[in-house]
Enzyme design. Structure first.
Site, PDB file in Angstrom:
ATOM      1  N   LYS A 127       6.542  -4.329  -3.784  1.00 19.16           N
ATOM      2  CA  LYS A 127       7.796  -4.038  -3.763  1.00 19.16           C
ATOM      3  C   LYS A 127       8.317  -4.134  -2.214  1.00 19.16           C
ATOM      4  CE  LYS A 127      11.699  -2.821  -5.401  1.00 19.16           C
ATOM      5  NZ  LYS A 127      12.396  -4.008  -5.861  1.00 19.16           N
TER       6      LYS A 127
ATOM      7  N   GLU B 202       8.547 -15.310 -10.767  1.00 21.19           N
ATOM      8  CA  GLU B 202       7.961 -14.105 -10.420  1.00 21.19           C
ATOM      9  C   GLU B 202       7.287 -13.003 -11.716  1.00 21.19           C
ATOM     10  OE1 GLU B 202       9.809 -11.751  -6.486  1.00 21.19           O
ATOM     11  OE2 GLU B 202      11.378 -12.234  -8.149  1.00 21.19           O
TER      12      GLU B 202
ATOM     13  N   HIS C 154      17.154 -37.573  -5.802  1.00 18.05           N
ATOM     14  CA  HIS C 154      16.475 -37.956  -4.527  1.00 18.05           C
ATOM     15  C   HIS C 154      14.908 -37.655  -4.847  1.00 18.05           C
ATOM     16  CE1 HIS C 154      20.316 -39.132  -2.464  1.00 18.05           C
ATOM     17  NE2 HIS C 154      20.688 -38.256  -2.959  1.00 18.05           N
TER      18      HIS C 154
ATOM     19  N   ASN D  98      -2.118   2.358   5.744  1.00 17.51           N
ATOM     20  CA  ASN D  98      -1.100   1.097   5.361  1.00 17.51           C
ATOM     21  C   ASN D  98      -1.068   0.257   6.633  1.00 17.51           C
ATOM     22  OD1 ASN D  98      -0.857   2.355   2.988  1.00 17.51           O
ATOM     23  ND2 ASN D  98       1.197   3.080   3.111  1.00 17.51           N
ATOM     24  N   GLY D  99      -0.958  -0.856   6.640  1.00 13.37           N
ATOM     25  CA  GLY D  99      -0.692  -1.584   7.870  1.00 13.37           C
ATOM     26  C   GLY D  99      -1.970  -2.690   8.099  1.00 13.37           C
TER      27      GLY D  99
ATOM     28  N   CYS E 167       0.799  -1.109  -0.006  1.00 13.13           N
ATOM     29  CA  CYS E 167       0.033  -0.109   0.186  1.00 13.13           C
ATOM     30  C   CYS E 167       0.809   1.239  -0.003  1.00 13.13           C
ATOM     31  CB  CYS E 167      -0.967   0.101   1.282  1.00 13.13           C
ATOM     32  SG  CYS E 167      -1.919  -1.526   1.644  1.00 13.13           S
TER      33      CYS E 167
ATOM     34  N   LYS F 157      13.434 -15.494  -9.643  1.00  7.94           N
ATOM     35  CA  LYS F 157      12.826 -14.249 -10.799  1.00  7.94           C
ATOM     36  C   LYS F 157      12.062 -14.961 -11.812  1.00  7.94           C
ATOM     37  CE  LYS F 157      14.207 -11.473  -9.199  1.00  7.94           C
ATOM     38  NZ  LYS F 157      14.748 -11.271  -7.911  1.00  7.94           N
TER      39      LYS F 157
HETATM   40  C1  F6R Z   1      12.110 -10.810  -5.463  1.00  6.22           C
HETATM   41  C2  F6R Z   1      11.847  -9.834  -4.316  1.00  6.22           C
HETATM   42  C3  F6R Z   1      11.423  -9.899  -2.994  1.00  6.22           C
HETATM   43  C4  F6R Z   1      12.223  -9.312  -1.923  1.00  6.22           C
HETATM   44  C5  F6R Z   1      11.446  -9.547  -0.674  1.00  6.22           C
HETATM   45  C6  F6R Z   1      12.373  -8.720   0.520  1.00  6.22           C
HETATM   46  O1  F6R Z   1      12.547 -10.299  -6.474  1.00  6.22           O
HETATM   47  O2  F6R Z   1      12.354  -8.571  -4.750  1.00  6.22           O
HETATM   48  O3  F6R Z   1      11.631 -11.365  -2.816  1.00  6.22           O
HETATM   49  O4  F6R Z   1      13.567  -9.425  -2.105  1.00  6.22           O
HETATM   50  O5  F6R Z   1      10.200  -9.056  -0.582  1.00  6.22           O
HETATM   51  O6  F6R Z   1      12.266  -7.146   0.205  1.00  6.22           O
HETATM   52  P1  F6R Z   1      13.302  -6.276   0.797  1.00  6.22           P
HETATM   53  O7  F6R Z   1      14.802  -6.760   0.184  1.00  6.22           O
HETATM   54  O8  F6R Z   1      12.999  -4.995   0.665  1.00  6.22           O
HETATM   55  O9  F6R Z   1      13.481  -6.691   2.389  1.00  6.22           O
END
Ligand code: F6R
Length: 605
Positions: free
Chosen positions: A600, A487, A503, A99-100, A2, A484
């Site tokens: 993000k 995602e 295994h 947010n939260g 958010c 990657k």
């Molecule tokens: C993968 C990705 C997520 C973040 C994770 C931790 O591409 O971006 O797995 O690495 O959510 O986020 P941060 O680094 O912001 O703690």
């Protein structure tokens, strides 16, 4: 996750809020909305879907000088128009963006329903609007403080009240809120991305603080109304960091920024006189560092995987035991915190709640924790009493690319620093420094081979499942390659240590299940080649990432990356994996920069 934006000042609020919402899109969201003060009434526009969909419902021009906006990532209640923020009380006097997560939402909802209040959404956030409206107080900040004292959970909030049309009240507990200071205008956002276009002067609110914003400034207080003096800080990043420039996607831009990121993470930190590194930001004396018998790394997602690789790099050079664990797993097992262990929390955003709570657990038990963080001034950076900033610049694509590489560079610097304090020889230190300095040019060369990666991705994007295998560092890298790919392209991808394939997982290897095999030119290469034979015997397609051209033989396809210092090879091998995911996503028409369901900055547990 958010996002919040708000404005009070002389300018028209609407364009500032819509621009702010666009800047927050990269965090991941499912609905968006805006509330404006207009002729002593609130005008609310909100909808499930993209920011552009909300903007399309707006009148061309609305004269309003105070407003708040929000991008929502569903937690309580499905994504829908009614669950989108802002939320209002029944009279339409108070508007709240939040947010939260409010943990005591169920009992608060019951209380409100018992008092005859009509709650229209499934969200915990709407309850805040009703509760604030029901407090009998002359000042909005008093009403907000009263309600927040009865709340448990996390919040970053911004509140409007038609009785106070020229102010916004904000508050923070576990979810970032930043005040932007302008000339005769004041901004608020949960992320500096929404502010940098207008101001570089900011005030970071701390947990348990409330602020009243007006065009002429801000007043910060505690939840008990005790005033707090807080001077503004400057934000380092410029507006251009949030533009795609000549690239189609932020992910492509950020992959291409990696040579420069490596230089930035290294800048001023190579100590050529003693063939070591300078990491003054750790705030730990040589004596204190020598006292640690172990290092424990925590993080989530790619940050955790970077920690797994970093652990191997540090253990190798510093010769002390290092391991990494997913932050949430760590915190929920009532971990034993040892005073001779150095804990390292890795996070790009510096806001990941699972990592933040794990840090609390370490600190509460008297442990020493330092951050490896990208966002300057973020919650994790401020909570740890020091650390290593990545200086990778803002990362806008939801998936991490350049910050993963910058984290590996930070770990390599730490390994060099600790290694040279222990028994790493000066000549080995010098060899690593030379290799680090040569790395940006080697990565640039790999970036030039984009068309090769694109061709390969087109071939492999037609499969629905994939394996990634490797040994040791190659296994951690396989985890990142698989993460990657799943995602951004939604191809189901799993990583295994190469030795584990036989295994169990090999049961699923058929001509429809390709395997990406990571083969650094090390003493395990022969073992990795044997794994390829096992896969080929089951007619599984193989894409090998190799360093030694002799290792291409039995793979269907291969990418050769240059030979280099063995600790840096994972960075070179990562580039084709990043492009494989990127181009596979394009082949499959996926939303590269904002994959479905992802955020993000994951600020919920
Ligand atoms: C993968 C990705 C997520 C973040 C994770 C931790 O591409 O971006 O797995 O690495 O959510 O986020 P941060 O680094 O912001 O703690």
């Amino acid at each position: 996750m958010c996002g919040i934006v708000g404005y009070v000042g002389r300018q028209e609020a609407l364009p500032i809020l819509t621009e702010g919402l666009r800047r927050l899109e990269y965090r991941g969201y499912d609905s968006a909305g805006i509330a404006l003060h207009r002729a002593h009434k609130l005008a609310i526009f909100k909808a499930c879907g993209k920011v552009r969909e909300v903007i399309s419902t707006l009148p061309k021009r609305i004269r309003a000088h105070t407003g708040i906006g929000h991008t929502r990532w569903a937690t309580h209640g499905v994504p829908s128009d009614v669950n989108a923020h802002p939320h209002c009380d029944s009279e339409g006097r108070i508007a709240v963006v939040h947010n939260g997560i409010i943990e005591n939402a169920a009992s608060l909802r019951d209380q409100l329903l018992a008092q005859g209040v009509r709650v229209v959404s499934d969200t915990d956030s709407e309850l805040l609007a009703h509760l604030i409206a029901r407090v009998d107080a002359d000042r909005l900040d008093d009403a907000v403080r009263t309600v927040l004292r009865s709340i448990t959970g996390t919040y970053g909030i911004a509140v409007l009240d038609t009785a106070h049309p020229e102010e916004i009240v904000i508050a923070r507990n576990g979810s970032p809120v930043i005040v932007g200071i302008g000339d005769g205008e004041t901004f608020v956002a949960s992320d500096s991305a929404a502010l940098v276009r207008y101001t570089q002067k900011v005030v970071y609110l701390e947990d348990g603080e409330v602020a009243r914003l007006t065009a002429s400034g801000y007043e910060v207080t505690t939840l008990d109304a005790a005033p707090i003096a807080r001077a503004p800080d400057a934000i380092e990043v410029s507006d251009g960091s949030y533009e795609k420039a000549e690239f189609d996607h932020f992910m492509a831009k950020e992959i291409h920024e990696q040579p420069e990121c490596i230089r930035r993470t290294l800048r001023g930190r190579l100590d050529k006189r003693f063939h070591s590194a300078r990491l003054d930001g750790l705030n730990l004396s040589a004596n204190a560092l020598l006292g640690f018998k172990r290092i424990k790394v925590i993080g989530c997602g790619s940050a955790y995987i970077a920690g797994l690789l970093g652990a191997k790099i540090v253990e190798r050079l510093a010769r002390i035991p290092v391991d990494a664990e997913a932050a949430a797993e760590f915190r929920y097992r009532n971990p034993i915190i040892e005073h001779d262990t150095l804990y390292l929390a890795v996070s790009q955003s510096g806001e990941t709640l699972d990592t933040l709570v794990a840090i609390d657990e370490i600190q509460r038990k008297g442990g020493t924790v330092r951050g490896i963080v990208n966002v300057v001034g973020s919650s994790i950076a401020r909570k740890c009493a020091g650390g290593i900033y990545l200086h990778a610049g803002p990362e806008i694509a939801v998936v991490s690319t350049k910050t993963f590489v910058a984290t590996l560079i930070a770990f390599t610097l730490l390994a060099l620093y600790l290694g040279r304090m222990r028994d790493l020889s000066p000549s080995d230190g010098r060899r690593l420094i030379e290799a680090l300095e040569a790395l940006p040019a080697q990565v640039s060369e790999l970036l030039e081979r984009e068309s090769d990666y694109r061709r390969l991705a087109a071939r492999y994007a037609r499969y629905d499942h994939a394996y990634f295998i490797g040994r040791n560092c190659g296994y951690a890298l396989a985890m990142e390659g698989a993460l990657k790919l799943k995602e951004v392209s939604y191809i189901h991808a799993e990583a295994y240590p190469a030795s584990e394939l036989k295994h169990g997982p090999i049961a699923l290897v058929t001509e429809h299940t390709p395997t990406v095999v990571l083969i650094p030119d090390d003493d395990l290469a022969e073992r990795n080649l044997a794994s390829i034979e096992e896969i080929k015997a089951r007619r599984g397609p193989v894409l090998a990432i190799i360093q030694n051209p002799d290792h291409a033989a039995s793979a269907d396809d291969h990418v050769t990356v240059p030979a280099m210092h063995e600790l840096l090879s994972p960075i070179a091998m990562l580039i084709p994996l990043q492009f494989l995911a990127y181009f596979a996503a394009i082949e499959r028409n996926c939303d590269v920069d904002q994959p479905r369901n992802l955020a993000k900055s994951v600020t919920v547990e």
